[in-house]
Enzyme design. Sequence first.
Site, mmCIF file in Angstrom:
data_model
loop_
_atom_site.group_PDB
_atom_site.id
_atom_site.type_symbol
_atom_site.label_atom_id
_atom_site.label_comp_id
_atom_site.label_asym_id
_atom_site.label_seq_id
_atom_site.Cartn_x
_atom_site.Cartn_y
_atom_site.Cartn_z
ATOM 1 N N ARG A 143 4.343 -0.375 14.583
ATOM 2 C CA ARG A 143 2.869 -0.366 14.644
ATOM 3 C C ARG A 143 2.360 -1.719 15.153
ATOM 4 O O ARG A 143 1.416 -1.762 15.950
ATOM 5 C CB ARG A 143 2.286 -0.086 13.250
ATOM 6 C CG ARG A 143 2.524 1.335 12.818
ATOM 7 C CD ARG A 143 2.281 1.512 11.333
ATOM 8 N NE ARG A 143 0.883 1.346 10.948
ATOM 9 C CZ ARG A 143 0.483 1.300 9.688
ATOM 10 N NH1 ARG A 143 1.345 1.401 8.705
ATOM 11 N NH2 ARG A 143 -0.793 1.161 9.415
ATOM 12 N N ARG A 187 0.836 -1.202 0.000
ATOM 13 C CA ARG A 187 0.000 0.000 0.000
ATOM 14 C C ARG A 187 0.872 1.254 0.000
ATOM 15 O O ARG A 187 0.533 2.263 -0.602
ATOM 16 C CB ARG A 187 -0.931 -0.001 1.231
ATOM 17 C CG ARG A 187 -1.848 1.214 1.247
ATOM 18 C CD ARG A 187 -2.881 1.161 2.361
ATOM 19 N NE ARG A 187 -2.272 1.254 3.670
ATOM 20 C CZ ARG A 187 -2.937 1.135 4.816
ATOM 21 N NH1 ARG A 187 -4.242 0.893 4.793
ATOM 22 N NH2 ARG A 187 -2.326 1.235 5.962
HETATM 23 P P1 B4P Z 1 -6.345 -2.203 6.014
HETATM 24 O O1 B4P Z 1 -6.035 -3.152 7.097
HETATM 25 O O2 B4P Z 1 -7.748 -2.132 5.535
HETATM 26 O O3 B4P Z 1 -5.709 -0.882 6.552
HETATM 27 P P2 B4P Z 1 -6.305 0.177 7.596
HETATM 28 O O4 B4P Z 1 -7.745 0.002 7.866
HETATM 29 O O5 B4P Z 1 -5.943 1.455 7.001
HETATM 30 O O6 B4P Z 1 -5.597 -0.108 8.978
HETATM 31 P P3 B4P Z 1 -4.398 0.626 9.667
HETATM 32 O O7 B4P Z 1 -4.287 -0.004 11.004
HETATM 33 O O8 B4P Z 1 -3.234 0.542 8.759
HETATM 34 O O9 B4P Z 1 -4.704 2.169 9.733
HETATM 35 P P4 B4P Z 1 -5.541 3.177 10.632
HETATM 36 O O10 B4P Z 1 -5.953 4.185 9.635
HETATM 37 O O11 B4P Z 1 -6.606 2.545 11.436
HETATM 38 O O12 B4P Z 1 -5.545 -2.529 4.654
HETATM 39 C C1 B4P Z 1 -4.167 -2.510 4.518
HETATM 40 C C2 B4P Z 1 -3.768 -2.911 3.087
HETATM 41 O O13 B4P Z 1 -4.003 -4.302 2.880
HETATM 42 C C3 B4P Z 1 -4.531 -2.200 1.975
HETATM 43 O O14 B4P Z 1 -3.633 -1.801 0.998
HETATM 44 C C4 B4P Z 1 -5.494 -3.250 1.427
HETATM 45 O O15 B4P Z 1 -5.768 -3.065 0.065
HETATM 46 C C5 B4P Z 1 -4.726 -4.515 1.679
HETATM 47 N N1 B4P Z 1 -5.579 -5.679 1.890
HETATM 48 C C6 B4P Z 1 -6.680 -5.743 2.677
HETATM 49 N N2 B4P Z 1 -7.213 -6.977 2.653
HETATM 50 C C7 B4P Z 1 -6.409 -7.741 1.822
HETATM 51 C C8 B4P Z 1 -6.422 -9.104 1.402
HETATM 52 N N3 B4P Z 1 -7.366 -9.959 1.807
HETATM 53 N N4 B4P Z 1 -5.429 -9.537 0.601
HETATM 54 C C9 B4P Z 1 -4.479 -8.677 0.168
HETATM 55 N N5 B4P Z 1 -4.420 -7.363 0.527
HETATM 56 C C10 B4P Z 1 -5.375 -6.909 1.340
HETATM 57 O O16 B4P Z 1 -4.483 3.787 11.679
HETATM 58 C C11 B4P Z 1 -3.361 4.559 11.302
HETATM 59 C C12 B4P Z 1 -2.742 5.268 12.516
HETATM 60 O O17 B4P Z 1 -3.678 6.234 13.077
HETATM 61 C C13 B4P Z 1 -2.382 4.400 13.729
HETATM 62 O O18 B4P Z 1 -1.122 3.783 13.598
HETATM 63 C C14 B4P Z 1 -2.421 5.466 14.884
HETATM 64 O O19 B4P Z 1 -1.256 6.250 14.896
HETATM 65 C C15 B4P Z 1 -3.576 6.361 14.502
HETATM 66 N N6 B4P Z 1 -4.844 5.958 15.131
HETATM 67 C C16 B4P Z 1 -5.958 5.530 14.446
HETATM 68 N N7 B4P Z 1 -6.940 5.221 15.318
HETATM 69 C C17 B4P Z 1 -6.455 5.462 16.573
HETATM 70 C C18 B4P Z 1 -6.994 5.294 17.891
HETATM 71 N N8 B4P Z 1 -8.236 4.819 18.084
HETATM 72 N N9 B4P Z 1 -6.216 5.626 18.968
HETATM 73 C C19 B4P Z 1 -4.975 6.114 18.777
HETATM 74 N N10 B4P Z 1 -4.395 6.268 17.569
HETATM 75 C C20 B4P Z 1 -5.130 5.946 16.459
#
Ligand code: B4P
Length: 191
Positions: free
Chosen positions: A146, A128
């Site tokens: 992370r 990604r």
């Molecule tokens: P996803 O796993 O969908 O990624 P995400 O939802 O963005 O999760 P992430 O934990 O990274 O981010 P968030 O925004 O919550 O997908 C990842 C990739 O895998 C994509 O490219 C997708 O296409 C691919 N993929 C998915 N399924 C697949 C499959 N079956 N096969 C192949 N590929 C696949 O958090 C980001 C940051 O924000 C955190 O680190 C933190 O700093 C902060 N944060 C967010 N919420 C917080 C909270 N509640 N408290 C404190 N900090 C927070």
Amino acid sequence: MLNIVLFGPPGAGKGTQAKFLIKNFGLIHISTGDLLRNEISQKTEPGIKAKVLMDKGDLVPDEVVEGMIKNQLTAHSDAKGFIFDGFPRTVAQAKVLDELLKGINSAITAMVALEVKKQELIIRLLNRGKSSGRADDQNESTIENRIAVYNKKTAPLKDYYDAQKKYYGIYGMGTIEEISGRINDTLKKLV
Ligand code: B4P
């Protein structure tokens, strides 16, 4: 109301699977990651502070995300239910969420937890990172941080929801469609 906590380590597919849940169950999607990235792009004060932490793969302070959740619940007071994506990430956040939902006579229905092997998480996030422009997806050491933060601060939430008999583990390896099929089968039994 159907209120789902979509749970799993970074890269488990939470944001990806949330799109299917919105379509299939008509729920409002609240992603704290997206809300924070929006604050960053608007260059707000919380956004500027959050960016430093997020770029390293650390969590932002509980109060910041809790405030954002409160605003979203108020903004969508007529919702059939919510998908909480990336929230809660600490036990403290889970307790605040319970209180906020109690305030609208509701509660969490289920935690849907995507279970994915660590090596696959790293592959997905680096992949990604080639197009997302996200600093936290760019190198393996940030991704390792992370995952370590997840294991220390977020993984204990499994026990929190398990104790309430609300934990549903989903095998998160395979195609996106296979995984959404598994989630659908689980949730259909709950509605
Ligand atoms: P996803 O796993 O969908 O990624 P995400 O939802 O963005 O999760 P992430 O934990 O990274 O981010 P968030 O925004 O919550 O997908 C990842 C990739 O895998 C994509 O490219 C997708 O296409 C691919 N993929 C998915 N399924 C697949 C499959 N079956 N096969 C192949 N590929 C696949 O958090 C980001 C940051 O924000 C955190 O680190 C933190 O700093 C902060 N944060 C967010 N919420 C917080 C909270 N509640 N408290 C404190 N900090 C927070």
